[in-house]
Design an enzyme around this catalytic site. Sequence first.
Site, PDB file in Angstrom:
ATOM      1  N   GLU A  20      52.940  -2.876  14.004  1.00  0.00           N
ATOM      2  CA  GLU A  20      53.884  -1.760  13.968  1.00  0.00           C
ATOM      3  C   GLU A  20      55.287  -2.221  13.605  1.00  0.00           C
ATOM      4  OE1 GLU A  20      54.003   0.213  17.813  1.00  0.00           O
ATOM      5  OE2 GLU A  20      53.657  -1.652  18.889  1.00  0.00           O
TER       6      GLU A  20
ATOM      7  N   ASP B  66      55.610   3.654  14.786  1.00  0.00           N
ATOM      8  CA  ASP B  66      56.742   2.728  14.730  1.00  0.00           C
ATOM      9  C   ASP B  66      56.879   2.060  13.364  1.00  0.00           C
ATOM     10  OD1 ASP B  66      58.089   2.887  17.225  1.00  0.00           O
ATOM     11  OD2 ASP B  66      56.369   1.941  18.181  1.00  0.00           O
TER      12      ASP B  66
ATOM     13  N   CYS C 104      46.202   3.517  15.108  1.00  0.00           N
ATOM     14  CA  CYS C 104      46.340   4.402  16.268  1.00  0.00           C
ATOM     15  C   CYS C 104      47.627   5.202  16.210  1.00  0.00           C
ATOM     16  CB  CYS C 104      46.249   3.612  17.567  1.00  0.00           C
ATOM     17  SG  CYS C 104      47.485   2.313  17.683  1.00  0.00           S
TER      18      CYS C 104
ATOM     19  N   HIS D  18      57.272  11.054  22.207  1.00  0.00           N
ATOM     20  CA  HIS D  18      56.140  11.052  23.143  1.00  0.00           C
ATOM     21  C   HIS D  18      55.871  12.399  23.789  1.00  0.00           C
ATOM     22  CE1 HIS D  18      56.224   6.749  22.387  1.00  0.00           C
ATOM     23  NE2 HIS D  18      54.921   6.893  22.553  1.00  0.00           N
TER      24      HIS D  18
HETATM   25  C1  PEP Z   1      52.642   3.564  17.133  1.00  0.00           C
HETATM   26  O1  PEP Z   1      53.767   3.055  17.165  1.00  0.00           O
HETATM   27  O2  PEP Z   1      52.103   3.976  16.092  1.00  0.00           O
HETATM   28  C2  PEP Z   1      51.873   3.739  18.371  1.00  0.00           C
HETATM   29  C3  PEP Z   1      50.634   4.153  18.343  1.00  0.00           C
HETATM   30  O3  PEP Z   1      52.493   3.498  19.553  1.00  0.00           O
HETATM   31  P1  PEP Z   1      53.527   4.461  20.272  1.00  0.00           P
HETATM   32  O4  PEP Z   1      53.463   5.807  19.602  1.00  0.00           O
HETATM   33  O5  PEP Z   1      53.122   4.531  21.711  1.00  0.00           O
HETATM   34  O6  PEP Z   1      54.819   3.776  20.054  1.00  0.00           O
HETATM   35 MG    MG Z   2      54.502   1.993  18.877  1.00  0.00          MG
END
Ligand code: PEP
Ligand code: MG
Length: 573
Positions: A432, A456, A503, A190
Amino acid sequence: MTQEILGIAASSGIAIAKAFRLENPELKVEKKTVTDIDSEIARLEKALATSTSELEKIKEHALKELGQDKAEIFSAHLLVLSDPELINPIKEKIQTENVNAEVALDEVASMFISMFESMDNEYMKERAADIRDVTKRVLAHLLGVNISNPSMISEEVVIIAEDLTPSDTAQLNRQYVKGFTTDIGGRTSHSAIMARSMEIPAVVGTKTVMHDIENGALVIIDGLDGKVLVNPSEEVVKQYEDKAAAYEAQKAEWAKLVNEKTVSADNHHVELAANIGTPEDVKGVLENGGEAVGLYRTEFLYMGREDLPTEEEQFTSYKTVLERMEGKPVVVRTLDIGGDKELPYLNLPKEMNPFLGFRAIRLCLEMQDMFRTQLRALLRASVYGNLKVMFPMIATLDEFRQAKAILLEEKEKLQAEGVSVSDNIEVGMMVEIPSSAVMADLFAKEVDFFSIGTNDLIQYTLAADRMNERVSYLYQPYNPAILRLIHMVILAAHKEGKWVGMCGEMAGDEIAIPILLALGLDEFSMSATSILKARSQIRQLSKAEIEPHIETILSMSSTEEVIEFVKSTFNLA
Ligand code: PEP
Ligand code: MG
């Protein structure tokens, strides 16, 4: 001679500046018997005074650069430093036990820390954290060891660190921090995602920058190719200045597409959306021509603070985003805490495998008060724009049904209270976890949409921790296993007349884009700063021309084969 270190390109752009090492030194306390009590107490007082003036300066700086909220942290630290209930017992210990100041400080502080931590009271737990922080600073002064103060940076630097947490990243001052590089982390950790939204060039997962780079050394961060150059020669600096200028020129070219629709060369329209973490990010979405918000990571609303946000606070944030997007779709994801996103104030026990543990929807279905508060805030905000709600980390149909039922219950309650709620809220889920991709045909009958979370999905499908650079070679977005799962999800959704977005970071990846376009992905959601580049690429691709290659790509045997094929067939460098 220029030293080159390779890492993972985490955020585009080039930064050239002096190194600022974020140190986290080990403070070793050794017990000594002292005979000159007065001079030992004087030594303690000097360390306290130095720490106080340092914290005062940091507080003043934080107030100016980062705002009142962040500055408050340092006010709390200053209070600890002047608290006689803490300081007097330390002095007494030196006097009565003849021990050195380091040991007296360490023992008294540890006693208070464990006492406060064991209390069932949030406020006292926070005080324990303050004492720990302050003690570390005083101890460092007693031992003559340097600790770094990133909030005090007042010249242009690039940060060198072992790791950066999302809250470290949030505190970086963009005016001075030109880039960062870390030993650990991956492209989808993140802090990397935040670096992209803050437009700070970053290279992560280098394994060695902390070992190889000294404070003050000149460093180039190449966030385009994942390289860090240390003590570059004049010639190399010039070469990178040219590369930075070429990148800026390229960005200016892309910027011309800001008000254009995203259509392929054969006139197929897809939606290019952005991922955001805060209402402030909407500005970047609109500036970069985003057609929607495809993922609002609401967990950032819960982070960097000491307690849960209230329904009212959340309502204001959601309403702001919806209003600023002026009727364009906004997909809000309910709280996805866990993994690398921690909430210390929930006091959850440490887990062996946090990415496989008690997180996201699992936590929300159990801590229902917290979940319901968020849903109410969302439902109330729904009348201010085009809201879509999605749930993270859905592994089973039962979880989706439970989450949706709770949402409907809260909707009915609000309506019974006379509060207006939109009747057109689509309810979807993230795909995911491999189980939900495999079962997409059944999920598709119950959801309004899917959003594929490849960050994920990749780590769970290949069993490769997205934060661990040692297994980053297995973190393969183009592995045919991933492509087949995406294919299954899109087919299943379209069969039921539902739309599919993505996403995860893969949605903005230039090698993935031609494949995703041909697979029929409807919405691509990415860092706002990737949108214009993706639009420019899609406008040059013909969906119909790529489609006949899909069968070949899906039956390839390795990620390398896919990359090679896409690069040579679709003219990528
Ligand atoms: C993902 O897992 O692709 C996602 C968009 O969520 P995050 O990156 O917040 O886990
Ligand atoms: Mg995720």
